[in-house]
Each structure stands twice: as C-alpha cells, then as structure tokens.
Design an enzyme around this catalytic site. Structure first.
Site, PDB file in Angstrom:
ATOM      1  N   TRP A  61      -5.806  42.980   6.117  1.00  0.00           N
ATOM      2  CA  TRP A  61      -6.054  44.039   5.201  1.00  0.00           C
ATOM      3  C   TRP A  61      -7.504  43.979   4.680  1.00  0.00           C
ATOM      4  O   TRP A  61      -8.078  45.028   4.190  1.00  0.00           O
ATOM      5  CB  TRP A  61      -4.955  43.841   4.004  1.00  0.00           C
ATOM      6  CG  TRP A  61      -3.608  43.947   4.448  1.00  0.00           C
ATOM      7  CD1 TRP A  61      -2.618  42.936   4.434  1.00  0.00           C
ATOM      8  CD2 TRP A  61      -3.268  45.194   4.923  1.00  0.00           C
ATOM      9  NE1 TRP A  61      -1.533  43.728   4.980  1.00  0.00           N
ATOM     10  CE2 TRP A  61      -1.649  45.007   5.540  1.00  0.00           C
ATOM     11  CE3 TRP A  61      -3.547  46.584   5.547  1.00  0.00           C
ATOM     12  CZ2 TRP A  61      -0.934  45.968   6.114  1.00  0.00           C
ATOM     13  CZ3 TRP A  61      -2.829  47.350   6.083  1.00  0.00           C
ATOM     14  CH2 TRP A  61      -1.538  46.968   6.539  1.00  0.00           C
TER      15      TRP A  61
ATOM     16  N   ASP B 236      -7.999  42.032  -4.047  1.00  0.00           N
ATOM     17  CA  ASP B 236      -6.961  42.710  -3.447  1.00  0.00           C
ATOM     18  C   ASP B 236      -5.691  41.893  -3.731  1.00  0.00           C
ATOM     19  O   ASP B 236      -5.503  40.792  -2.963  1.00  0.00           O
ATOM     20  CB  ASP B 236      -6.782  43.186  -2.423  1.00  0.00           C
ATOM     21  CG  ASP B 236      -5.612  43.943  -1.598  1.00  0.00           C
ATOM     22  OD1 ASP B 236      -4.601  43.997  -2.577  1.00  0.00           O
ATOM     23  OD2 ASP B 236      -5.438  44.542  -0.526  1.00  0.00           O
TER      24      ASP B 236
ATOM     25  N   LYS C 205       5.533  44.821  -4.189  1.00  0.00           N
ATOM     26  CA  LYS C 205       5.865  43.582  -3.549  1.00  0.00           C
ATOM     27  C   LYS C 205       6.535  42.653  -4.617  1.00  0.00           C
ATOM     28  O   LYS C 205       7.659  42.403  -4.769  1.00  0.00           O
ATOM     29  CB  LYS C 205       4.649  42.536  -3.096  1.00  0.00           C
ATOM     30  CG  LYS C 205       3.848  43.287  -2.216  1.00  0.00           C
ATOM     31  CD  LYS C 205       3.931  43.552  -0.734  1.00  0.00           C
ATOM     32  CE  LYS C 205       2.923  44.204  -0.039  1.00  0.00           C
ATOM     33  NZ  LYS C 205       3.458  44.315   1.388  1.00  0.00           N
TER      34      LYS C 205
END
Length: 362
Positions: free
Chosen positions: A103, A173, A197
């Site tokens: 990511w 992030d 999440k």
C-alpha cells in the site's frame, strides 16, 4: 439465519455487535422519523445532527486538538494516495515515502503521477518483512511531507513508534490501525484511513488534517478533491456517504462507552499476545512471516510447512466456522486480522483449533 462465524476478515471486517443491533433498530425508522437512515436527505436536520455528532465523538475519542479538521471523503484510502500529493506537494519540492509494503508502494506510485515523490526507504529487498528503524533512513528538511503506512495488512508489519520527522509534516495512512490504540494527533500533519477495518463499514474515508496545511490546497483543484473546499463545507459539499458516516459515528460512541482507545489497546494487545504465543510455541509448525520487532497487532501472518497444509488449514478452518484466514493473494499463507471488533473468545477458539490441527498434521 446463518450460524455466526468467527470473523477474521482483513476488510471489510468485523463490526461490534451492539453497533449492528443499533443499526438494525434504526434501519426502518431512524429516531422516530418514519424513515430509514438510508432514506434521509443529507441536508436534513436529523442527518446534520448525526454528521456533526460523529465528528465530535471522533475528536473526543482521539483527543484531537482544536487546530485539526476531520473530513469525511469517498473513494477509499487509494484515492487519498493521489489527493495527498495533489493537496500537499508544493511545486518545486518533493515528498518522501517510507515504503514498507504494497500500500505504501502504491501510495508512492500515485504521488509520482502528481509530482516529485521519492522513496527514502524501501523494504522490498526483505519482502517487506520489517519496519525501518530510525537510523535506516534520512529525512530531508526540504521535503513537503514524509509519508508512511502505520500498519501493513498484507505482510503483517506495524510501526510501534511514530517516525520522527522534525519540521516536515508527517502524513500517515492509518487505514488498518486507526482507533485501535491511543494516538497523539499533534505529531501528524495529516492522517487518512479507510473506515472498513476498525472505524466502520466500507464507503467513507477519514481525513484528519492540521488546519494550517489546508492553505496548500491549490485553488485549481476540483472542489471535491480539495481538502480546503471539503473543510469549508464541513464535508457536505456534495452528498456524503451518509450510511457509512452514521455507522462510523456509532462505532466511535461505542468505543467511548467501552473505555476509549486505552481500553481498546489493552484488548487488542491481549488478543495478539495469545495468538503470537501459539505461533512461538508450535516448534516451527506455524512460522511467522515478519521480524519480531515489526509484528503487527492487527494482522498476524504465518506459514505452514507446505502450501498443501496451508490449503488444508484454510479449508478446515472455514468448515469449523472461522472466516477470512486465507492470506492475501499476492503472498499466500495465513492471515489473522485482529481488529477492534474481533473478540478474545474468537481468538481463543482459533488458538484451540490451531493446536488441534497441528497435533493431527505435524
């Protein structure tokens, strides 16, 4: 109605049962309005109250300083990969990235489409099996910002300390570990996180930005891509993801009511400790994929002696009521996601299953 499972999915992931029960009550008639929360106008007073309460509860939960704005945006964290650079990368300067997994690698690649973005450290040579230590990378004081990903869902690594960036704004992030532990927001220039999440369902992305950085948003940006424009309209410039914001507000309130982020951190540490203890006691049957100092409390990754055994493990675990244990398609193996709503009882049940599986197949 199906039999409840132990939900270890990496995202969208488990949500607190009391929150789901509240949603069920509100689904047909929200707060006596005669309408579902799904049917309400985002311009109505009832939704405006939901929207503002969600922001207020997130600020309370995070102990967020007054000079930070909380925005609700669409497009997921991957859209933020580009928007961070579009809003914060000052022309004539560059941005630095700590590349610790897929990511952050993708975040760098998207930023490079916008301007000069560079990897100040990369874990590619070690298959992203560890987090960098402070002496592993240099910080350029001329950089527009330093970007990192706090937790890596695919490989199962996590920063245990916030990187020091000096006067360079720190961008994170935090999609897979926001709201899982206490956080000093003042250390960051910007935090972004897909909600799916720990914070809520898929569909809304949280952006927490220090207000002085809003001045960097170029006037030439389309309005819905501009942090400054979105803040000026309280994230109501266009139709927001109403239902996802409503649910994120419920999750924030639930976390406040159950002891806040310190209590959440204790629960999460307990779950991870039990699972890692099972790996370490398996005499190598279950082999962790990352360095000890980089182990994630959110996503535990491991391998079995053969791929055939891993497939058998996944098959048997699904039959036994454990969902989401197959590793990410890019790396294989096993992945156990331990987000806030995963219960200690589910982890204990999984540990029992792992011990029994090892006895039969070692």
């Amino acid at each position: 109605m199906g039999t409840p499972v132990h939900n270890f999915n990496a995202g969208p992931a488990a949500l607190p049962k009391p929150v789901l029960e509240q949603v069920q009550r509100d689904l047909l008639d929200f707060s006596g309005s005669g309408m579902s929360i799904l049917e309400m106008s985002h311009r109505s007073a009832a939704y405006e109250a939901v929207h503002n309460q969600a922001i207020a509860d997130l600020k309370t939960l995070l102990n967020c300083p007054d000079d930070y704005a909380i925005l609700f945006m669409g497009g997921g964290a991957q859209t933020q990969f580009a928007l961070v650079a579009m809003n914060l990368l000052v022309p004539g300067t560059h941005a630095d990235y700590l590349v610790t997994g897929q990511w952050s690698k993708s975040a760098l690649r998207e930023a490079q489409k916008i301007g000069d973005a560079r990897a100040s450290w990369s874990g590619a040579a070690s298959q992203y099996s560890r987090i960098p230590l402070r002496h592993d990378y240099d910080i350029d004081p001329a950089a527009s910002y330093l970007h990192y990903t706090s937790n890596n869902t695919i490989t199962g690594t996590q920063f245990s300390l916030v990187p020091e960036s000096g006067d360079v704004p720190l961008v994170c992030d935090m999609s897979s570990d926001i709201l899982s532990q206490p956080l000093d927001v003042s250390q960051f220039g910007l935090i972004y996180a897909g909600a799916q999440k720990n914070a809520g369902p898929a569909g809304v992305t949280l952006v927490i930005i220090r207000r002085d950085l809003l001045a960097r948003s170029p006037a030439s940006l389309p309005s819905t891509l501009s942090y400054a424009e979105m803040d000026a309209k309280n994230s109501l410039l266009n139709t927001p993801p109403v239902f996802a914001i409503y649910m994120t507000g419920l999750v924030a309130r639930y976390l406040i009511d159950t002891g806040g982020l310190s209590a959440a951190a204790e629960r999460n540490a307990d779950k991870a400790t039990q699972l890692y203890a099972a790996l370490d006691a398996s005499d190598g049957f279950y082999q962790g994929c990352v360095h000890l100092h980089s182990r994630s409390l959110m996503n535990v990754t491991f391998r079995l002696p053969t791929q055939e055994l891993e497939a058998q493990f996944v098959s048997e675990s699904e039959a036994a009521g454990f969902a989401g244990l197959k590793g990410h398609r890019s790396v294989g193996g096993i992945r156990v996601s331990l987000y806030n709503a995963v219960t200690i009882e589910s982890v204990q049940a999984l540990v029992d299953f792992m011990e029994e599986f090892q006895q039969r197949w070692k």
